[in-house]
Design an enzyme around this catalytic site. Structure first.
Site, PDB file in Angstrom:
ATOM      1  N   ASP A 140      95.130  51.581  50.678  1.00 17.10           N
ATOM      2  CA  ASP A 140      95.516  50.715  49.565  1.00 17.10           C
ATOM      3  C   ASP A 140      96.724  51.317  48.852  1.00 17.10           C
ATOM      4  OD1 ASP A 140      93.278  49.261  50.183  1.00 17.10           O
ATOM      5  OD2 ASP A 140      92.093  49.963  48.476  1.00 17.10           O
ATOM      6  N   ALA A 141      97.511  50.470  48.208  1.00 20.50           N
ATOM      7  CA  ALA A 141      98.715  50.940  47.518  1.00 20.50           C
ATOM      8  C   ALA A 141      98.391  52.048  46.517  1.00 20.50           C
ATOM      9  CB  ALA A 141      99.407  49.773  46.810  1.00 20.50           C
TER      10      ALA A 141
END
Length: 309
Positions: A140-141
């Site tokens: 995930d970012a």
């Protein structure tokens, strides 16, 4: 090129809101349907409508659907703070910082691992869709830590197969609220998109099989540091499973974390870090492992929660 559709409203949609009717007819999200309506691209019996207007069975609907968004293209620019843990002719293992996506996606305007590698002059495998060439797995970012990218075509195919066959040792650590009972266990619960269609995921009957193993590293007064081993690799899997057992990851407000605790720990994102990645090297076949140290924000939060215990 825009796509113009003209059709009568099916009787089964009688009384539905216009945005809901469009979503059902054309497979759109409610938000996307509302945007099309706001642009004046929906006529009902020749008149513009508001998204909350109701449709009548048999009314004539004219909709101008915008062209599908084009595939995003990676922007080659160095990513500050993205370190290289290891590199050879086949692979590059990065230490992914916060706020960086694995590869470009529609709607993402921030930096990416792929763009950062290209911007720093690294050669990446050309296998895979153009916007995610060389990418064999994702974080995930706002999840930090170790991530491997394929440089050679052989490495790409072998690593993709290894991830699919679950022959990769992916270890994370997560600081969760409270104290899971038991301290060591497995969450086996299917995951799919959240019913609200807001970008989150959830435990959903009929979702994709998802298995997360966890073990306590250290228990504090307000939280517990877990070592997490993924048997499957669903989007947001750890975040969803920890939330499902009522112990959301500290700082993860999207999945039910306490904002007061997050503020006390100075967290602006989920306390989740990919600490270790192990696999058979796609070139020489020997087992290799790479470790990523805690980034500053997570290390600081851990110091605070430990001092409070």
């Amino acid at each position: 090129m825009s796509d113009v559709r003209s059709l009568p409203v099916p009787d089964g949609l009688e009384g539905e809101r216009v945005d809901a009717a469009l979503a059902r007819l054309f497979g759109l999200s409610r938000g996307r349907a509302a945007d099309i309506i706001a642009a004046g691209d929906v006529l009902l019996d020749g008149k513009e409508v508001a998204k909350s207007d109701r449709v009548t069975g048999g009314s004539w609907l004219e909709v101008t659907l915008p062209p599908p968004p084009s595939a995003p293209v990676p922007v080659a620019e160095p990513v500050p703070g993205m370190g290289i843990l290891y590199e050879d002719d086949d692979i590059v293992v990065v230490n992914k910082p916060i706020g960086v996506a694995a590869h470009p996606t529609v709607g993402w305007t921030g930096q990416t691992v792929l763009g950062g590698l290209l911007g720093a002059g690294h050669t990446i495998a050309t296998s895979g869709a153009a916007e995610r060439q060389g990418i064999v797995h994702r974080l995930d970012a706002n999840t930090t830590g170790a991530m491997v990218v394929a440089k050679s075509e052989t490495a790409y195919s072998r690593l993709k197969r290894a991830f699919k066959e679950r022959r990769i040792d992916k270890r994370y650590q997560a600081l969760v609220q409270g104290h899971p009972d038991p301290f060591r266990g497995t969450v086996d619960a299917p995951i799919d998109r959240h019913p609200s269609h807001d970008g989150r995921f959830a435990v959903v009957a009929g979702g994709k099989p998802s298995v997360t193993h966890y073990d306590t590293v250290e228990a504090f007064r307000a939280a517990t540091l877990l070592d997490v081993d993924l048997e499957t690799g669903r989007t947001h899997q750890i975040r969803v499973h920890m939330s499902a057992i009522k112990h959301p990851i500290a700082g993860d407000m999207a999945y039910g974390a306490d904002p007061t605790l997050a503020a006390r720990l100075g967290l602006k994102r989920q306390w989740l870090h990919a600490v270790r990645l192990g696999f058979e090297h796609p070139g020489h076949g020997e087992w290799v492992e790479f470790e990523s140290p805690y980034p500053d924000d997570l290390a600081r939060a851990l110091e605070i929660v430990a001092a409070e215990s």
